[in-house]
Design an enzyme around this catalytic site. Sequence first.
Site, PDB file in Angstrom:
ATOM      1  N   PHE A 151       0.859  -1.183   0.000  1.00  0.00           N
ATOM      2  CA  PHE A 151       0.000   0.000   0.000  1.00  0.00           C
ATOM      3  C   PHE A 151       0.894   1.232   0.000  1.00  0.00           C
ATOM      4  CE2 PHE A 151      -2.273   3.609   1.590  1.00  0.00           C
ATOM      5  CZ  PHE A 151      -3.424   3.561   0.820  1.00  0.00           C
ATOM      6  N   ASP A 168       9.106   2.905   2.319  1.00  0.00           N
ATOM      7  CA  ASP A 168       7.925   3.722   2.596  1.00  0.00           C
ATOM      8  C   ASP A 168       7.624   3.577   4.080  1.00  0.00           C
ATOM      9  OD1 ASP A 168       5.405   4.764   3.020  1.00  0.00           O
ATOM     10  OD2 ASP A 168       4.509   3.894   1.219  1.00  0.00           O
ATOM     11  N   LYS A 173       2.368  11.240   7.299  1.00  0.00           N
ATOM     12  CA  LYS A 173       1.502  11.016   8.460  1.00  0.00           C
ATOM     13  C   LYS A 173       1.978  11.726   9.740  1.00  0.00           C
ATOM     14  CE  LYS A 173      -1.223   7.319   6.707  1.00  0.00           C
ATOM     15  NZ  LYS A 173      -0.942   6.167   5.893  1.00  0.00           N
TER      16      LYS A 173
HETATM   17  C1  LIG Z   1      -1.058   6.227   4.402  1.00  0.00           C
HETATM   18  C2  LIG Z   1       0.020   5.653   3.561  1.00  0.00           C
HETATM   19  C3  LIG Z   1       0.342   6.194   2.314  1.00  0.00           C
HETATM   20  C4  LIG Z   1      -0.452   7.330   1.705  1.00  0.00           C
HETATM   21  O1  LIG Z   1      -0.433   8.472   2.497  1.00  0.00           O
HETATM   22  P1  LIG Z   1      -1.586   9.588   2.296  1.00  0.00           P
HETATM   23  O2  LIG Z   1      -1.168  10.681   3.227  1.00  0.00           O
HETATM   24  O3  LIG Z   1      -2.871   8.948   2.645  1.00  0.00           O
HETATM   25  O4  LIG Z   1      -1.540  10.011   0.883  1.00  0.00           O
HETATM   26  C5  LIG Z   1       1.388   5.639   1.610  1.00  0.00           C
HETATM   27  N1  LIG Z   1       2.078   4.597   2.098  1.00  0.00           N
HETATM   28  C6  LIG Z   1       1.813   4.057   3.303  1.00  0.00           C
HETATM   29  C7  LIG Z   1       2.624   2.914   3.801  1.00  0.00           C
HETATM   30  C8  LIG Z   1       0.750   4.541   4.062  1.00  0.00           C
HETATM   31  O5  LIG Z   1       0.441   3.983   5.225  1.00  0.00           O
END
Ligand SMILES: *Cc1c(COP(=O)(O)O)cnc(C)c1O
Length: 398
Positions: free
Chosen positions: A140, A225, A254
């Site tokens: 994700f 990520d 985040k």
């Molecule tokens: C939440 C998330 C994203 C996307 O971030 P947004 O701020 O919602 O665009 C990408 N990668 C990971 C692992 C995430 O948890």
Amino acid sequence: MQTQDFVDLESQYGAHNYRPLDVVIERAEGVWVYDVDGKRYLDCLAAYSAVNQGHCHPKILRTLEEQARKVTLTSRAFRNDQLPLLCKDLHDLTGFDMVLPMNSGTEAVESAIKVARKWGYKVKGIPQDQAEVIVCANNFHGRTVTIVGFSTDEHYRDGFGPFAPGFKVIPYGDAEALRSAITPNTCAFLVEPIQGEAGILIPPAGFLREAAEICRQNRVLLMTDEIQSGLGRTGKLFAYMHEEITPDVLIVGKALAGGFYPVSAVLASREILGVITPGDHGSTFGGNPLGCAIARTALRVLIEEKMVEQSADLGAYFLSRLQSLRSPAIKEIRGKGLWIGIELHGKARPYCEALMHEGILCKETHDHVIRIGPPLVVKREELDWAFERIAKVTATSQ
Ligand SMILES: *Cc1c(COP(=O)(O)O)cnc(C)c1O
């Protein structure tokens, strides 16, 4: 207005791209949120780890108020006095040479892909338009067309094609698959150190270290990520630190701004981020003084208030308590730091609804997993309180 009125209004006028629990939150403080009927809940999702520092942290709030009175947005056409300081703070904290500021996590992932491709062409010498990025099954990384294009979740893709070429998917946690997938045109391997959305999937020990070595041998950028796993969630500042490696590119978002503002960033060495030159990439809001000021304080309180250590200690405590649960409904309980997945044999949604009635908010992920990820400021007594309720709810079939 009461809960149902808000639900109806949103349902009528808002796009239905989520299926939220029907709790309408009006205010929050620390680990607790309050709904419009005045009922209190322990937040065990923490906005998908965007509020690791706790809701409405007073010091971050003060920074928001002070900075909002001075200047909020300049665009990058001019400089502001907060962006340089945030870049320096991130450098001091992580050791990476340079920072590319963005807003949402998705944008930071998109930006990292652009940086990796450009590095592939300009530094590694990959022929034009041939660059490949390797990603993992169950990944994700966000919701743009490019990113859902390499998702393995049919639901995320369905109806949104055609997708961008140049991505190759390997099984998660399989270093040998990574080795075989690499070609001379591979510029990067994009990976979550722990897959959160997929259900707190923890790869075999040593995977990330092996992946780092394979990437190094093949001149492929390792891009982690850490938008959800980073900033203390797993009991280290970043999850890659559990394997004592350093990725080439680190993607954060985040909790970077403690839930007050969308701030994300791509961090890398000068060799890598240096490929971006004026005009290559941009964002009206990226690097804005309000977001940067907030992020600086959000990082400061995370460190000063020892939230990372707290996540390690209380996470281990809570995980071992939860793992003592004996219920036929539970298949497996796994986690790292204050990031715990309770995998059930059946659907998780009814359990999340039952937990809501008990005063705990959490969200199912991928049907069968209850994800537990409270703000890192949660106290042991609060976890004990949550444990009693989780034990009660999982003891009966929902
Ligand atoms: C939440 C998330 C994203 C996307 O971030 P947004 O701020 O919602 O665009 C990408 N990668 C990971 C692992 C995430 O948890």
